[in-house]
Design an enzyme around this catalytic site. Structure first.
Site, PDB file in Angstrom:
ATOM      1  N   LEU A  43       0.819  -1.218   0.000  1.00  0.00           N
ATOM      2  CA  LEU A  43       0.000   0.000   0.000  1.00  0.00           C
ATOM      3  C   LEU A  43       0.863   1.283   0.000  1.00  0.00           C
ATOM      4  O   LEU A  43       0.873   2.035  -0.980  1.00  0.00           O
ATOM      5  CB  LEU A  43      -0.919  -0.004   1.231  1.00  0.00           C
ATOM      6  CG  LEU A  43      -1.705   1.276   1.492  1.00  0.00           C
ATOM      7  CD1 LEU A  43      -2.705   1.555   0.379  1.00  0.00           C
ATOM      8  CD2 LEU A  43      -2.433   1.187   2.842  1.00  0.00           C
ATOM      9  N   THR A  53       1.860   7.546   0.821  1.00  0.00           N
ATOM     10  CA  THR A  53       1.932   7.609   2.278  1.00  0.00           C
ATOM     11  C   THR A  53       3.340   7.306   2.794  1.00  0.00           C
ATOM     12  O   THR A  53       3.642   7.610   3.943  1.00  0.00           O
ATOM     13  CB  THR A  53       0.934   6.612   2.902  1.00  0.00           C
ATOM     14  OG1 THR A  53       0.820   5.503   2.023  1.00  0.00           O
ATOM     15  CG2 THR A  53      -0.412   7.256   3.130  1.00  0.00           C
ATOM     16  N   ALA A 113       2.021  -3.604   5.769  1.00  0.00           N
ATOM     17  CA  ALA A 113       2.594  -3.694   7.114  1.00  0.00           C
ATOM     18  C   ALA A 113       1.964  -2.673   8.057  1.00  0.00           C
ATOM     19  O   ALA A 113       2.332  -2.578   9.222  1.00  0.00           O
ATOM     20  CB  ALA A 113       4.097  -3.446   7.034  1.00  0.00           C
ATOM     21  N   ASP A 149       7.583  -1.015  -3.003  1.00  0.00           N
ATOM     22  CA  ASP A 149       8.529   0.092  -3.142  1.00  0.00           C
ATOM     23  C   ASP A 149       9.671  -0.023  -2.136  1.00  0.00           C
ATOM     24  O   ASP A 149      10.594   0.790  -2.168  1.00  0.00           O
ATOM     25  CB  ASP A 149       7.833   1.445  -2.917  1.00  0.00           C
ATOM     26  CG  ASP A 149       7.385   1.617  -1.480  1.00  0.00           C
ATOM     27  OD1 ASP A 149       6.819   0.657  -0.917  1.00  0.00           O
ATOM     28  OD2 ASP A 149       7.617   2.700  -0.901  1.00  0.00           O
TER      29      ASP A 149
END
Ligand code: BG6
Ligand code: MG
Length: 222
Positions: free
Chosen positions: A11, A18, A118, A173
Site C-alpha cells: 500500500l 503515504t 505492514a 517500493d
C-alpha cells in the site's frame, strides 16, 4: 509452465504516497529525540513495522538502550498521531499516477488482486482512496505475526486468494518488501530506484510505468 494468477500490492508508496507521510512523521520524532536522519536512511524504514522502525531509528542514533518500553511506546504513539493527522486529508486524487489504470488492467485480465500491508492504518487509507472494491483480499499488520522482510503477509494474502505462491506477483517500493516477496517464492516488481531494489525481478521507476504487457512478458520469460 508457471501461470500468473494474482497480483498482490503493497500500500504505502505503491498505491499512494503515504511513504512520504511515514517519513515526515518519523523525521519529526527523530529530531525531537536528537536523531536527525535523511531519505537514504529512511529507505531502511520502508515496509518495516512501527515498533521495528522506532528500534532502527534509536539504533541509528546509538540510543538502543536509552529508553524504557513505556517511553518507546509513547514515541511510537506520538509518531502515529502525527501520521494520522497527515492521512486525514487523503482523497482519491492521492492515488499514485497510473496505479488505478494498472489495477483495472490486472482485473480485466482475470487476475485476482490482493493487498499486503505492514500498516495498521491500511484500512483507513484504502477507505479514503475509495479503492477497496479492487481488492479480493486485504491483509494488514493487525493480522500477521511477523513483519516484512518476513514473507508472512504475502503468503497469507495468496492463501486467502487461493492462488499458489509461484503464480503470484508482488509489487513493492521497499527493500524489506521486495525481500518478503522473494522469500514467499513470488515474482517481485519493485517500484523505485533499481539499485535500491536490486533483488526485484522487474523494476519500474514509477507507478506510471506499470504495464500489464511488460509484467506478463517478464513473468513468462523468467
Ligand atoms: C508500512 C510502511 O506500510 O507500514 C512503514 O512502509 C510503516 O513505513 C509500516 O512503518 C507500519 O505502519 P503503521 O501505520 O502501522 O505505523
Ligand atoms: Mg511500501
Amino acid at each position: 509452465m508457471k501461470e500468473m494468477k494474482a497480483v498482490i500490492f503493497d500500500l504505502d508508496g505503491v498505491i499512494t504516497d503515504t511513504a512520504e507521510y511515514h517519513y515526515l512523521a518519523w523525521k519529526q520524532l527523530g529530531e525531537e529525540l536528537g536523531i536527525p536522519f535523511d531519505r537514504t536512511f529512511n529507505e531502511q524504514l520502508k515496509g518495516v513495522s512501527r515498533m521495528e522502525s522506532l528500534e532502527k531509528i534509536l539504533a541509528y542514533g546509538n540510543k538502543t538502550n536509552a529508553y524504557t518500553v513505556e517511553e518507546k511506546e509513547q514515541f511510537a504513539t506520538k509518531k502515529n498521531e502525527l501520521y494520522k493527522q497527515l492521512i486525514q486529508k487523503i482523497t482519491p486524487n492521492d492515488l499514485l499516477p497510473g496505479i488505478e489504470k494498472f489495477m483495472q488492467e490486472v482485473k480485466e485480465k482475470g487476475m485476482k488482486i490482493g493487498l499486503a500491508s505492514a500498516s495498521k492504518n491500511a484500512f483507513t487509507v484504502i477507505e479514503k482512496l475509495e479503492v477497496g472494491h479492487y481488492f479480493d483480499t486485504i491483509v494488514d499488520a493487525a493480522t500477521v505475526k511477523h513483519s516484512k522482510p518476513d514473507p508472512e503477509v504475502f503468503l497469507k494474502a495468496a492463501d486467502q486468494l487461493g492462488v499458489p505462491y509461484e503464480s503470484c506477483v508482488g509489487v513493492e517500493d521497499a527493500q524489506a518488501g521486495v525481500e518478503a516477496i522473494k522469500r514467499a517464492g513470488m515474482f517481485a516488481v519493485g517500484v523505485g530506484n533499481a539499485d535500491q531494489l536490486a533483488q526485484a525481478d522487474l523494476v519500474v521507476s514509477s507507478t506510471n510505468e506499470l504495464k500489464f504487457v511488460d509484467l506478463f512478458r517478464a513473468f513468462t520469460e523468467k
